[in-house]
Design a protein around this motif. Structure first.
Motif, short mmCIF file in Angstrom:
data_model
loop_
_atom_site.label_atom_id
_atom_site.label_comp_id
_atom_site.label_asym_id
_atom_site.label_seq_id
_atom_site.Cartn_x
_atom_site.Cartn_y
_atom_site.Cartn_z
N TYR A 296 -5.27 -1.09 -11.79
CA TYR A 296 -5.50 0.27 -11.27
C TYR A 296 -4.18 1.04 -11.23
O TYR A 296 -4.12 2.21 -11.64
CB TYR A 296 -6.12 0.22 -9.89
CG TYR A 296 -6.31 1.59 -9.28
CD1 TYR A 296 -7.29 2.45 -9.76
CD2 TYR A 296 -5.48 2.05 -8.25
CE1 TYR A 296 -7.45 3.73 -9.24
CE2 TYR A 296 -5.63 3.32 -7.72
CZ TYR A 296 -6.62 4.15 -8.21
OH TYR A 296 -6.76 5.42 -7.69
N LEU A 297 -3.13 0.41 -10.73
CA LEU A 297 -1.82 1.07 -10.65
C LEU A 297 -1.32 1.43 -12.04
O LEU A 297 -0.75 2.51 -12.24
CB LEU A 297 -0.81 0.16 -9.95
CG LEU A 297 -0.75 0.28 -8.43
CD1 LEU A 297 0.09 -0.83 -7.84
CD2 LEU A 297 -0.20 1.64 -8.02
N ASP B 254 0.81 -1.22 0.00
CA ASP B 254 0.00 0.00 0.00
C ASP B 254 0.85 1.28 0.00
O ASP B 254 0.35 2.35 -0.37
CB ASP B 254 -0.94 0.02 1.21
CG ASP B 254 -2.14 -0.90 1.02
OD1 ASP B 254 -2.34 -1.35 -0.13
OD2 ASP B 254 -2.85 -1.16 1.99
N ILE C 190 4.49 7.18 -5.03
CA ILE C 190 4.18 7.90 -6.27
C ILE C 190 4.31 9.40 -6.03
O ILE C 190 4.91 10.13 -6.83
CB ILE C 190 2.78 7.53 -6.79
CG1 ILE C 190 2.76 6.08 -7.30
CG2 ILE C 190 2.35 8.48 -7.90
CD1 ILE C 190 1.38 5.56 -7.64
N ASP C 191 3.74 9.88 -4.92
CA ASP C 191 3.84 11.31 -4.60
C ASP C 191 5.28 11.70 -4.27
O ASP C 191 5.71 12.81 -4.58
CB ASP C 191 2.91 11.65 -3.42
CG ASP C 191 1.45 11.52 -3.78
OD1 ASP C 191 1.09 11.91 -4.90
OD2 ASP C 191 0.67 11.02 -2.95
N VAL D 87 -2.95 4.54 -13.04
CA VAL D 87 -2.37 5.68 -12.33
C VAL D 87 -1.07 6.12 -13.00
O VAL D 87 -0.83 7.31 -13.24
CB VAL D 87 -2.11 5.34 -10.84
CG1 VAL D 87 -1.32 6.45 -10.15
CG2 VAL D 87 -3.44 5.13 -10.11
N TYR E 81 1.48 4.04 -3.18
CA TYR E 81 0.80 5.30 -3.52
C TYR E 81 1.52 6.50 -2.88
O TYR E 81 1.60 7.58 -3.48
CB TYR E 81 -0.66 5.24 -3.08
CG TYR E 81 -1.41 4.15 -3.80
CD1 TYR E 81 -1.85 4.35 -5.11
CD2 TYR E 81 -1.65 2.92 -3.20
CE1 TYR E 81 -2.52 3.34 -5.79
CE2 TYR E 81 -2.32 1.91 -3.88
CZ TYR E 81 -2.74 2.12 -5.17
OH TYR E 81 -3.39 1.12 -5.86
N GLU F 92 -5.73 -4.69 -8.75
CA GLU F 92 -4.83 -3.69 -8.18
C GLU F 92 -3.73 -3.33 -9.19
O GLU F 92 -3.37 -2.16 -9.34
CB GLU F 92 -4.20 -4.23 -6.90
CG GLU F 92 -3.33 -3.23 -6.15
CD GLU F 92 -4.12 -2.13 -5.48
OE1 GLU F 92 -3.49 -1.14 -5.03
OE2 GLU F 92 -5.37 -2.22 -5.41
#
Length: 414
Positions: free
Chosen positions: A266-267, A223, A229-230, A270, A226, A263
């Motif tokens: 979805y990634l 998890d 990523i930021d 993104v 994410y 998942e």
């Protein structure tokens, strides 16, 4: 004594009649309620009537507390009507009928002054309309109805609402205030700070927060991808070359642990979204980082392979343009010309103020023929990707600025 089946009937009711369970009326005072409670407990002891005892205890716990009794009385009197009006309010909110929604919510609050949900929905409606003063007013009314221990959770809710509706500067001030008020929850507030700093393009603070929140490698879980990523976005914006490679390496290690196909999909979406944002901004080198992460999930994806193939020459051009722009030995004239060709050929929106800088620089150097010709020759030697991409334009420009030079001047350019 309870009549046969009274507890069965209570199960089917949405709101239990606590007065009836205790054998009293809504007019009974605290002493009478207490007296009736002990009578019922003697008649229905927990050892032999556990279910009935739980109902009696629940009724008494509610009615012995003045605040809880007042709330219960409101629900008992207006419960079905409040529920109906709340449904109406939600429909009005969803259909965009804000005026009627405000009227309905005011009606709910009038019937039940402690209806926290009513205040909150009304507050968010005002926020969606950009009315911050009214939002603050009704959100504060909701907080006043809370137990002190719940106020911290509402601080998080308030921040989320402000962020979701784009009031990032207000959210930033609120977050700073909340961190002072609730110092034990600094980490949680830092997590909320990420979309605030990201939205405000405050990448220095985004870098500081994400660097602090990312756990050590041994403690990292899927998890955390994410958060990373930021972290990567902040690194790209601040051009932290060494750290970027480290972040991407860590992200790939986490991606290996994600086996769920939904998942993974979805990634991938993104990563492709981030690729698109950087591609549209003409930042092809940064866009490549996200395409390679997407391909790490599925290296056989033909669409991703096609995007990477298209990016390769653009990355070389992007890298060359960046290096050229930082080259202190080249005159500004060729830099703005190179940037203009780059923006136009890649259909990229120029940076703010670029047009003014371009025309001002062109005017300043219009008579510097020898300097311009020499700079073009340097681009050909040291930035082949940039020269090759706009070769005809450079050749035309070179010919223009060498047309008036004598033989010796032309020879010195070689």
């Amino acid at each position: 004594m309870f009549k046969k089946g009274v507890f069965d009937r209570q199960k089917r009711n949405r709101l239990e009649d606590y007065y009836k369970i205790l054998g009293t009326t809504a007019k009974a005072g605290p002493e009478k309620i207490k007296e009736r409670y002990f009578e019922k407990v003697r008649a229905f002891p927990p050892e032999t009537h556990p279910e009935e005892f739980q109902q009696i205890r629940k009724a008494y716990e509610t009615l012995k507390n003045p605040d809880e009794r007042r709330k219960y009385d409101v629900l008992r009197k207006f419960g079905p009507k409040i529920e109906k009006e709340m449904n109406n309010a939600m429909i009005q909110v969803m259909t965009g009928d804000d005026k009627r929604a405000h009227q309905t919510l005011s009606k709910i609050i009038e019937m039940d002054p402690d209806n926290i949900q009513g205040y909150l929905i009304k507050a968010e409606l005002y926020l969606a309309q950009g009315k911050l003063t009214d939002f603050e007013k009704y959100f504060q009314k909701a907080i006043e109805k809370l137990n002190p221990e719940d106020c911290e959770d509402f601080s998080f809710l308030k921040l989320k609402l402000l962020v979701d509706h784009g009031f990032l500067e207000v959210a930033l001030k609120e977050m700073i205030r909340s961190k002072v008020q609730y110092p034990a929850s600094t980490t949680q507030f830092d997590q909320i700070a990420i979309p605030i700093y990201k939205g405000l393009r405050d990448y220095e603070n985004l870098w500081q927060v994400t660097s602090k929140l990312v756990p050590p490698i041994k403690e990292s879980e899927p998890d955390h991808i994410y958060l990373m990523i930021d972290w990567l976005i902040a690194g790209l914006e601040l051009e932290k070359k060494t750290e970027i490679n480290h972040i991407i390496s860590r992200m790939k290690k986490l991606l290996r642990l994600i086996e769920d196909q939904e998942e993974q999909a979805y990634l991938t979406s993104v990563f492709v979204d981030e690729y698109g944002a950087y591609h549209d901004a003409g930042r092809f080198e940064d866009a490549m980082a996200f395409i390679e992460l997407a391909l790490f999930i599925d290296k056989n994806d033909r669409d991703l392979q096609a995007l990477k193939k298209e990016l390769v020459p653009l990355v070389a051009l992007d890298s060359g343009i960046r290096r050229l722009d930082r080259d202190c030995y080249l005159i500004p004239y060729v830099k703005v010309v190179a940037l203009k060709h780059f923006y136009e050929s890649c259909d990229v929106e120029p940076e703010e103020g670029f047009s003014e800088d371009y025309y001002q620089t062109i005017a300043e150097y219009k008579d510097c023929n020898e300097e311009i010709a020499w700079a073009i020759m340097q681009i050909k030697k040291r930035y082949p990707a940039v020269y090759k991409a706009f070769q005809s334009e450079w050749e035309t420009l070179f010919a223009k600025h060498t047309a008036g030079l004598n033989r010796e001047a032309k020879r010195s350019l070689r």
